[in-house]
Design a protein around this motif. Structure first.
Motif, PDB file in Angstrom:
ATOM      1  N   ALA A  26       1.016  -1.279  -0.040  1.00  0.00           N
ATOM      2  CA  ALA A  26      -0.093  -0.136  -0.039  1.00  0.00           C
ATOM      3  C   ALA A  26       0.901   1.352  -0.203  1.00  0.00           C
ATOM      4  CB  ALA A  26      -0.926   0.032   1.070  1.00  0.00           C
ATOM      5  N   HIS A  34      -6.992   2.598  -5.555  1.00  0.00           N
ATOM      6  CA  HIS A  34      -8.284   2.666  -4.773  1.00  0.00           C
ATOM      7  C   HIS A  34      -9.388   3.619  -5.423  1.00  0.00           C
ATOM      8  CE1 HIS A  34      -4.872   1.846  -1.792  1.00  0.00           C
ATOM      9  NE2 HIS A  34      -5.595   0.770  -1.995  1.00  0.00           N
ATOM     10  N   ASN A  53     -15.294   9.278  -8.657  1.00  0.00           N
ATOM     11  CA  ASN A  53     -14.851   8.111  -8.650  1.00  0.00           C
ATOM     12  C   ASN A  53     -15.700   7.058  -9.317  1.00  0.00           C
ATOM     13  OD1 ASN A  53     -12.984   5.962  -7.662  1.00  0.00           O
ATOM     14  ND2 ASN A  53     -14.128   5.601  -5.890  1.00  0.00           N
ATOM     15  N   TRP A  97      -3.888   6.009  -5.085  1.00  0.00           N
ATOM     16  CA  TRP A  97      -3.520   4.799  -4.097  1.00  0.00           C
ATOM     17  C   TRP A  97      -3.615   5.477  -2.752  1.00  0.00           C
ATOM     18  CZ3 TRP A  97      -1.769   4.846  -8.913  1.00  0.00           C
ATOM     19  CH2 TRP A  97      -1.889   3.733  -9.654  1.00  0.00           C
ATOM     20  N   THR A  98      -4.450   5.493  -1.933  1.00  0.00           N
ATOM     21  CA  THR A  98      -4.764   5.861  -0.798  1.00  0.00           C
ATOM     22  C   THR A  98      -4.064   5.389   0.487  1.00  0.00           C
ATOM     23  OG1 THR A  98      -7.037   5.062  -0.605  1.00  0.00           O
ATOM     24  CG2 THR A  98      -6.894   6.866  -1.694  1.00  0.00           C
TER      25      THR A  98
END
Length: 118
Positions: A26, A34, A53, A97-98
């Motif tokens: 991650a 994400h 999103n 990507w969170t």
């Protein structure tokens, strides 16, 4: 240490290794993004972009506010940049990507560890 004790610790060790590897993936922004969609707005006061999103099948799941983590990797048109987010990004497509948490606000908010803008 007895063999029974060693075997009983094996699941715990495997769990810790799995969690460590998933956190590393991650942090590096590996795997599927994400958040993915079009940047629809920019909020200068907080340095956030609003992304509409989309799910894998193209359906929209709603807007989400994204800010950059202090160590985030920002890639625009294939080049890593150090510039902050700005209004020129509105209308462009982004993959994000969170971090591990998303604030349950309206709209939801999260921090990007990696953001790729096309």
């Amino acid at each position: 240490m007895s063999i029974v004790r060693s075997i009983s610790l094996l699941p715990l060790i495997l769990l810790l290794l799995t969690l460590g590897c998933s956190e590393e993936a991650a942090e590096k922004g590996e795997g599927k993004a994400h958040v993915s969609g079009v940047i629809t707005d920019f909020y200068e006061e907080k340095g956030q972009v609003l992304i509409d999103n989309e799910e894998d099948n193209g359906t929209k799941s709603g807007p989400i506010l994204i800010s950059l983590h202090t160590d985030a990797e920002l890639i625009i048109n294939g080049e890593t940049v150090t510039a902050p987010l700005d209004g020129t990004l509105v209308g462009r497509r982004a993959e994000v990507w969170t971090g591990p948490s998303i604030a349950k606000s309206s709209p939801p908010q999260t921090t990007a560890l990696k953001m790729v803008i096309y």
